[in-house]
Write a protein that holds these residues in place. Structure first.
Motif, PDB file in Angstrom:
ATOM      1  N   UNK A  25       0.838  -1.275  -0.042  1.00  0.00           N
ATOM      2  CA  UNK A  25      -0.156  -0.029  -0.043  1.00  0.00           C
ATOM      3  C   UNK A  25       1.028   1.302   0.107  1.00  0.00           C
ATOM      4  N   UNK A  26       0.509   2.102  -1.061  1.00  0.00           N
ATOM      5  CA  UNK A  26       1.254   3.381  -0.984  1.00  0.00           C
ATOM      6  C   UNK A  26       0.518   4.444  -0.336  1.00  0.00           C
ATOM      7  N   UNK A  27       0.692   5.142   0.339  1.00  0.00           N
ATOM      8  CA  UNK A  27      -0.391   6.205   0.901  1.00  0.00           C
ATOM      9  C   UNK A  27       0.211   7.818   0.929  1.00  0.00           C
ATOM     10  N   UNK A  28      -0.423   8.501   1.536  1.00  0.00           N
ATOM     11  CA  UNK A  28       0.082   9.960   1.666  1.00  0.00           C
ATOM     12  C   UNK A  28       1.436  10.050   2.637  1.00  0.00           C
ATOM     13  N   UNK A  29       2.052  11.126   2.588  1.00  0.00           N
ATOM     14  CA  UNK A  29       3.298  11.604   3.293  1.00  0.00           C
ATOM     15  C   UNK A  29       4.404  10.374   3.071  1.00  0.00           C
ATOM     16  N   UNK A  30       4.526  10.065   1.908  1.00  0.00           N
ATOM     17  CA  UNK A  30       5.598   8.999   1.500  1.00  0.00           C
ATOM     18  C   UNK A  30       5.346   7.717   2.093  1.00  0.00           C
ATOM     19  N   UNK A  31       4.228   7.194   2.646  1.00  0.00           N
ATOM     20  CA  UNK A  31       4.015   6.091   3.235  1.00  0.00           C
ATOM     21  C   UNK A  31       3.839   4.818   2.589  1.00  0.00           C
ATOM     22  N   UNK A  32       4.387   3.845   2.927  1.00  0.00           N
ATOM     23  CA  UNK A  32       4.301   2.355   2.360  1.00  0.00           C
ATOM     24  C   UNK A  32       4.109   1.530   3.336  1.00  0.00           C
ATOM     25  N   UNK A  33       3.213   0.669   3.113  1.00  0.00           N
ATOM     26  CA  UNK A  33       3.133  -0.755   4.066  1.00  0.00           C
ATOM     27  C   UNK A  33       3.081  -1.876   3.426  1.00  0.00           C
ATOM     28  N   UNK A  34       3.635  -2.708   3.799  1.00  0.00           N
ATOM     29  CA  UNK A  34       3.823  -4.128   2.965  1.00  0.00           C
ATOM     30  C   UNK A  34       3.312  -4.956   3.958  1.00  0.00           C
TER      31      UNK A  34
END
Length: 264
Positions: A51-60
């Protein structure tokens, strides 16, 4: 408010139990946007969801079907990973487990119970922007026709992030496939565990929608719109709740999800 919400959840569960229809033959999704369904990663398969989300966020997240009715998973991420800001990692690797209690039939929904510690968005003040589901039960009923698969989903949950608001909550959702390559998903998270005076939510709940496109069978790319109702905005003043926190940004969030499944 709580009484009306309870009646809404009860009504959805009743529809799932009583609606007849043709049981779907295509595999159902294991998650809509943020909310789980009663679906499982099949035994002998694994799935990766980035998942790519706001503020340069990444969750795998990596999950695997270890038995016919049991799936487990691990996830990790942070903000600032994309871009030139300082990276703020999540405080720990999060875990998930799911057990299929009742298999779906032509007259009954599938039922799964599980536990998830992974929330969504930034992590601040000892909580995720969107709280983790914690202990949950999910209900799913799928239908197949010449126009594609259609699914109804609902669930109840008790979050582990309960310091300021630990109420029982729930969600409802739908998914609809269009042909074999495109599927539309939508969910409404009641967010009853995030609507107190010292919470981030303002009582509107979280409405999330998205579309997934699969050019090849094992890969799906999704475009998601989250917080369509601007739940973190005070309905009287239009000012974000707990404005000093990054998590309180009330704007609609545009996110990208990449899902991959394979046998192991």
């Amino acid at each position: 408010m709580a009484h009306q919400t309870g009646r809404t959840i009860s009504g959805v569960f009743t529809v799932l139990l009583l609606c007849g229809g043709v049981q779907a033959q295509e595999p159902e999704p294991v998650r809509l946007v943020d909310s789980p369904t009663a679906g499982l990663t099949s035994k002998g398969r694994f799935g990766i969801d980035m998942r790519l989300f706001s503020n340069g966020g990444v969750t795998g997240e990596v999950n695997a079907g270890i038995l016919k009715r049991i799936a487990i998973g691990l996830s990790f991420g942070g903000t600032g990973i994309i871009g030139d800001d300082e990276v703020s990692w999540y405080p720990r690797v999060e875990a998930a487990a799911r057990y299929r209690v009742i298999e779906e039939s032509s007259s009954m929904p599938g039922v799964a119970i599980g536990y998830e510690t992974q929330g969504y968005g930034a992590y601040e003040e000892k909580r995720y922007q969107i709280k983790s589901k914690g202990l949950f039960a999910a209900f799913s009923k799928n239908y197949a026709s010449a126009l594609g698969q259609f699914g109804l989903h609902a669930g109840i949950n008790l979050t582990r992030e309960d310091e300021e608001d630990g109420d029982l909550s729930g969600w409802v959702g739908v998914d609809k496939s269009i042909g074999r390559q495109l599927s539309i998903v939508g969910e409404y998270d009641l967010a009853l565990n995030d609507n107190e005076d010292d919470s981030l939510g303002s009582g509107k709940g979280y409405l999330n929608v998205g579309a997934y496109w699969s050019a090849v069978p094992n890969i799906g790319i999704g475009v998601l719109l989250k917080n369509v109702l601007r739940n973190r905005e005070d309905p009287k003043t239009g000012v974000p709740i707990l404005e000093q926190q990054l998590s309180a940004d009330p704007d609609v969030s545009r996110e990208i999800s990449i899902r991959y499944t394979e046998e192991f």
